[in-house]
Write a protein that holds these residues in place. Structure first.
Motif, PDB file in Angstrom:
ATOM      1  N   ARG A  99       0.055 -21.171  -3.299  1.00 51.02           N
ATOM      2  CA  ARG A  99       0.717 -20.622  -2.108  1.00 51.02           C
ATOM      3  C   ARG A  99       2.000 -19.928  -2.546  1.00 51.02           C
ATOM      4  N   ALA A 100       2.256 -18.778  -2.021  1.00 53.38           N
ATOM      5  CA  ALA A 100       3.412 -17.937  -2.335  1.00 53.38           C
ATOM      6  C   ALA A 100       3.149 -17.107  -3.581  1.00 53.38           C
ATOM      7  N   ARG A 101       2.689 -17.733  -4.686  1.00 49.54           N
ATOM      8  CA  ARG A 101       2.424 -16.949  -5.903  1.00 49.54           C
ATOM      9  C   ARG A 101       1.166 -16.098  -5.757  1.00 49.54           C
ATOM     10  N   ASN A 102       0.093 -16.686  -5.251  1.00 54.10           N
ATOM     11  CA  ASN A 102      -1.188 -15.980  -5.162  1.00 54.10           C
ATOM     12  C   ASN A 102      -1.581 -15.614  -3.737  1.00 54.10           C
ATOM     13  N   MET A 103      -1.116 -16.391  -2.770  1.00 54.26           N
ATOM     14  CA  MET A 103      -1.429 -16.090  -1.375  1.00 54.26           C
ATOM     15  C   MET A 103      -0.288 -16.599  -0.497  1.00 54.26           C
ATOM     16  N   ALA A 104      -0.113 -15.945   0.641  1.00 48.91           N
ATOM     17  CA  ALA A 104       0.968 -16.325   1.548  1.00 48.91           C
ATOM     18  C   ALA A 104       0.519 -16.080   2.980  1.00 48.91           C
ATOM     19  N   MET A 105       1.235 -16.692   3.926  1.00 48.08           N
ATOM     20  CA  MET A 105       0.809 -16.626   5.330  1.00 48.08           C
ATOM     21  C   MET A 105       2.000 -16.340   6.234  1.00 48.08           C
ATOM     22  N   ILE A 106       1.773 -15.496   7.227  1.00 44.97           N
ATOM     23  CA  ILE A 106       2.753 -15.225   8.283  1.00 44.97           C
ATOM     24  C   ILE A 106       2.205 -15.842   9.558  1.00 44.97           C
ATOM     25  N   GLN A 170      13.252  -9.421  14.187  1.00 49.57           N
ATOM     26  CA  GLN A 170      13.966  -9.680  12.935  1.00 49.57           C
ATOM     27  C   GLN A 170      13.485 -10.979  12.291  1.00 49.57           C
ATOM     28  N   ARG A 171      13.229 -11.999  13.111  1.00 44.36           N
ATOM     29  CA  ARG A 171      12.707 -13.259  12.562  1.00 44.36           C
ATOM     30  C   ARG A 171      11.335 -13.052  11.921  1.00 44.36           C
ATOM     31  N   GLN A 172      10.496 -12.203  12.544  1.00 42.73           N
ATOM     32  CA  GLN A 172       9.184 -11.949  11.956  1.00 42.73           C
ATOM     33  C   GLN A 172       9.321 -11.177  10.646  1.00 42.73           C
ATOM     34  N   ARG A 173      10.310 -10.302  10.543  1.00 41.48           N
ATOM     35  CA  ARG A 173      10.554  -9.587   9.290  1.00 41.48           C
ATOM     36  C   ARG A 173      11.006 -10.553   8.190  1.00 41.48           C
ATOM     37  N   ILE A 174      11.775 -11.568   8.572  1.00 37.79           N
ATOM     38  CA  ILE A 174      12.170 -12.601   7.602  1.00 37.79           C
ATOM     39  C   ILE A 174      10.932 -13.318   7.076  1.00 37.79           C
ATOM     40  N   MET A 175       9.996 -13.651   7.976  1.00 43.48           N
ATOM     41  CA  MET A 175       8.762 -14.311   7.561  1.00 43.48           C
ATOM     42  C   MET A 175       7.947 -13.433   6.617  1.00 43.48           C
ATOM     43  N   ILE A 176       7.913 -12.129   6.890  1.00 49.28           N
ATOM     44  CA  ILE A 176       7.180 -11.205   6.017  1.00 49.28           C
ATOM     45  C   ILE A 176       7.849 -11.135   4.650  1.00 49.28           C
ATOM     46  N   ALA A 177       9.192 -11.077   4.639  1.00 47.11           N
ATOM     47  CA  ALA A 177       9.930 -11.052   3.372  1.00 47.11           C
ATOM     48  C   ALA A 177       9.651 -12.313   2.561  1.00 47.11           C
ATOM     49  N   MET A 178       9.634 -13.461   3.237  1.00 45.03           N
ATOM     50  CA  MET A 178       9.381 -14.740   2.570  1.00 45.03           C
ATOM     51  C   MET A 178       7.965 -14.772   1.989  1.00 45.03           C
ATOM     52  N   ALA A 179       7.012 -14.209   2.744  1.00 42.01           N
ATOM     53  CA  ALA A 179       5.618 -14.230   2.302  1.00 42.01           C
ATOM     54  C   ALA A 179       5.370 -13.303   1.121  1.00 42.01           C
ATOM     55  N   LEU A 180       6.070 -12.167   1.077  1.00 44.03           N
ATOM     56  CA  LEU A 180       5.756 -11.146   0.089  1.00 44.03           C
ATOM     57  C   LEU A 180       6.714 -11.089  -1.094  1.00 44.03           C
ATOM     58  N   ILE A 181       7.723 -11.955  -1.129  1.00 38.19           N
ATOM     59  CA  ILE A 181       8.733 -11.844  -2.178  1.00 38.19           C
ATOM     60  C   ILE A 181       8.157 -12.075  -3.578  1.00 38.19           C
ATOM     61  N   LEU A 182       7.075 -12.850  -3.685  1.00 41.72           N
ATOM     62  CA  LEU A 182       6.444 -13.084  -4.985  1.00 41.72           C
ATOM     63  C   LEU A 182       5.198 -12.213  -5.189  1.00 41.72           C
ATOM     64  N   GLU A 183       5.029 -11.225  -4.305  1.00 42.76           N
ATOM     65  CA  GLU A 183       3.938 -10.255  -4.398  1.00 42.76           C
ATOM     66  C   GLU A 183       2.573 -10.926  -4.556  1.00 42.76           C
ATOM     67  N   PRO A 184       2.169 -11.726  -3.571  1.00 47.16           N
ATOM     68  CA  PRO A 184       0.874 -12.409  -3.650  1.00 47.16           C
ATOM     69  C   PRO A 184      -0.282 -11.420  -3.545  1.00 47.16           C
ATOM     70  N   GLU A 185      -1.442 -11.842  -4.039  1.00 47.37           N
ATOM     71  CA  GLU A 185      -2.631 -10.995  -3.960  1.00 47.37           C
ATOM     72  C   GLU A 185      -3.200 -10.961  -2.548  1.00 47.37           C
ATOM     73  N   LEU A 186      -3.018 -12.061  -1.805  1.00 47.35           N
ATOM     74  CA  LEU A 186      -3.590 -12.184  -0.465  1.00 47.35           C
ATOM     75  C   LEU A 186      -2.500 -12.530   0.540  1.00 47.35           C
ATOM     76  N   LEU A 187      -2.460 -11.783   1.633  1.00 43.49           N
ATOM     77  CA  LEU A 187      -1.555 -12.075   2.741  1.00 43.49           C
ATOM     78  C   LEU A 187      -2.397 -12.376   3.979  1.00 43.49           C
ATOM     79  N   ILE A 188      -2.171 -13.549   4.573  1.00 38.45           N
ATOM     80  CA  ILE A 188      -2.839 -13.910   5.831  1.00 38.45           C
ATOM     81  C   ILE A 188      -1.815 -13.806   6.954  1.00 38.45           C
ATOM     82  N   ALA A 189      -2.118 -13.005   7.950  1.00 40.37           N
ATOM     83  CA  ALA A 189      -1.220 -12.821   9.096  1.00 40.37           C
ATOM     84  C   ALA A 189      -1.926 -13.344  10.344  1.00 40.37           C
ATOM     85  N   ASP A 190      -1.456 -14.478  10.874  1.00 40.65           N
ATOM     86  CA  ASP A 190      -2.110 -15.137  12.012  1.00 40.65           C
ATOM     87  C   ASP A 190      -1.394 -14.773  13.305  1.00 40.65           C
TER      88      ASP A 190
END
Length: 559
Positions: A99-106, A170-190
């Motif tokens: 989680r975070a390294r390979n995949m992340a979730m919003i 702005q809070r959702q942008r923070i979540m996106i920044a947190m999810a993508l900061i380690l450039e995961p291969e997979l992003l799940i947006a629920d």
């Protein structure tokens, strides 16, 4: 409308879900929550997972992330592979690293996903602390850089802010920044844009696409809104009752859906085409043209001078004037913070107006004391956005429905008989009066909330974002119910929404607000077809799927 037509066939398969089944543990007699779900996403591709609440969309995403509730749900079959690595074989420690390294979730609601007592910059930096070895200064620079990439303003101020000090977008942008900061291969947006107004929603969708293109991320986007699907999807997977019932490239699915369920979802998508104009007449001649709600020069200022306060306060509404005739619907639309809900709450006297007049059923109520206001409350009732929070969870539905009439003099027997009639009016059985709110779906709870409001036989019904949290198919049913109740009872409706598509389905007139002021007001057909103000045009342009006629599976001629 231009659809995504990129070819991903030569790209690496990032996520491969094969015959995934999830069940309740130790309950083999209960149908599986997920039944042999299969889907595949390649690098750079956006796959949308769509369906109504309870179809299994979020369970699928939680299974991929290894976040199924312990001892409540269990994977009983199939496999989940991320870049060739079987996630179901990983230990808890290995899964945490993935989680975070390979995949992340919003998640849908950032306010519940963010820690309320930590500054948002520290929360993003925590990802780098746990999953990296950068020194503190380098971590902070990396956090500020990703915050700029997600287009946050004044990033150093935002870095030091707490979640409650930021807007929803702005809070959702923070979540996106947190999810993508380690450039995961997979992003799940629920459902990451469900609770946002249409312009902020458009910005978030554009941002995810922009960052995806930079990092070649595979995106699994979960939504119930086919309008959003039309904007962002490369491929679509339709879920129903825990199964994928149809999957296809986005244009093929929108033009030639195979399954009846898919066609049902598409037909439920609201469009910007307004309802047919209705004459201002009713069956009762004495009621024709009767203005049951009149608001004149309404003004509301929050804060201001006081013992502990300094300054002029925050102006939330200024010089707001409108009227609604019996049997008609007026929609107030605008972005979050435009003043819509402030006006609704002032009209209901849930908050005190600073100035102006509010006339309900011929009586001026703006300056009445709480005690003097009580006899007039029966004339104006409200339906809130979240029925689960507005219904007492400890009361059976019958008690909630009879409370108002009994307080105004009706006998309990008479009120209970009326409650049964109201349940049938909103499409629910009489015997459901003996159930608790948690025993109903979200759409059913909203029907109960409407029945409770109508029990008082009001002249005016205020619906404050009453369908924004519902699936589009349930949303369409509730809008139809409101229209049916209005036709039968002649009630006037004040309809608050951030979505012009929804307003088009039910409103006779539309009032557009920006920064607490009216920028446009007129018949729905005129406002939607020929908006005069640039802000109204921006709202219509931001409506997802605006160039597509979903009900007829074709592009709009004017698009």
């Amino acid at each position: 409308m231009r659809f995504n037509s990129r070819d991903f066939s030569n790209n690496k398969v990032v996520l491969d879900v094969r015959d995934l089944s999830v069940r309740l543990p130790n309950q083999p007699q209960v149908a599986p929550i997920l039944n042999q779900v299969s889907l595949q996403i390649r690098a750079g591709e956006t796959a949308c997972l769509v369906g109504e609440s309870g179809s299994g969309k979020s369970v699928t995403s939680l299974a991929v992330m290894g976040l199924l509730p312990k001892d409540a749900l269990r994977v009983t079959g199939g496999g989940i592979t991320l870049s060739g690595r079987n996630l179901l074989e990983l230990t808890q420690k290995e899964m945490r690293a993935a989680r975070a390294r390979n995949m992340a979730m919003i998640f849908q609601e950032p306010m519940t996903a963010l820690n309320p007592v930590m500054r948002v910059g520290d929360q993003i930096e925590e990802v780098l602390k746990v999953h990296g070895d950068l020194p503190q200064k380098a971590r902070q620079e990396r956090v500020l850089a990703i915050m700029e990439q997600v287009h946050l303003p004044d990033v150093r101020r935002v870095y030091a802010s707490y979640p409650h000090q930021l807007s929803g977008g702005q809070r959702q942008r923070i979540m996106i920044a947190m999810a993508l900061i380690l450039e995961p291969e997979l992003l799940i947006a629920d459902e990451p844009t469900t609770a946002l107004d249409v312009t902020t929603q458009g910005q978030i969708l554009k941002l995810i696409a922009e960052l995806q293109e930079k990092q070649d991320t595979a995106v699994l986007f979960i939504t119930h809104d086919m309008g959003v699907v039309a904007e962002i999807a490369d491929s679509v997977h339709v879920m129903k009752d825990g199964q994928v019932v149809e999957q296809a490239p986005v244009e093929q699915l929108l033009r030639q859906p195979r399954e009846d369920y898919t066609r049902k979802l598409l037909k439920a998508v609201p469009s910007l085409i307004p309802r047919q104009e209705r004459p201002e007449t009713l069956s009762e001649p004495e009621s024709q043209g009767e203005k049951v709600l009149q608001v004149q020069k309404l003004r509301k200022v929050y804060g201001g001078r006081g013992f502990f306060r300094r300054g002029e306060g925050t102006l939330a509404a200024e010089d707001v004037s409108f009227a609604i005739t019996r049997g008609r619907t007026l929609g107030i639309v605008g972005e979050s913070g435009s003043g819509k809900s402030t006006v609704a709450r002032c009209v209901m006297r849930l908050i005190e107006p600073t100035d102006g007049q509010i006339v309900v059923a011929g009586s001026e109520i703006a300056q009445l004391s709480r005690q003097a206001l009580r006899p007039h409350r029966r004339h104006i009732q409200i339906v809130f956005q979240d029925p689960f929070r507005s219904l007492n969870p400890r009361w059976k539905v019958g008690r909630s429905l009879v409370e108002g009439p009994v307080n105004y003099g009706a006998s309990r027997q008479e009120a209970m008989q009326q409650a049964g009639d109201l349940m049938e009016l909103v499409g629910l059985p009489r015997e459901a009066l003996g159930r608790y709110p948690h025993q109903f779906s979200g759409g059913q709870r909203q029907r109960i909330a409407i029945a409770r409001a109508v029990a008082m036989k009001p002249d005016v019904l205020v619906a404050d974002e009453a369908v924004s949290a519902l699936d589009v198919s349930i949303q369409a049913q509730v809008l139809e119910l409101l229209a049916d109740i209005q036709e039968k009872l002649g009630v006037a409706i004040l309809f608050i929404t951030h979505d012009l598509r929804v307003a088009a389905q039910i409103c006779d007139d539309i009032l557009v607000m920006q920064n607490g002021k009216i920028v446009e007001y007129g018949p729905a057909g005129d406002v939607l077809a020929n908006p005069r103000d640039a802000y109204t045009r921006a709202l219509t342009d931001a409506a997802p799927g605006r160039g597509w006629d979903f009900a007829n599976f074709r592009e709009l001629q004017s698009a």
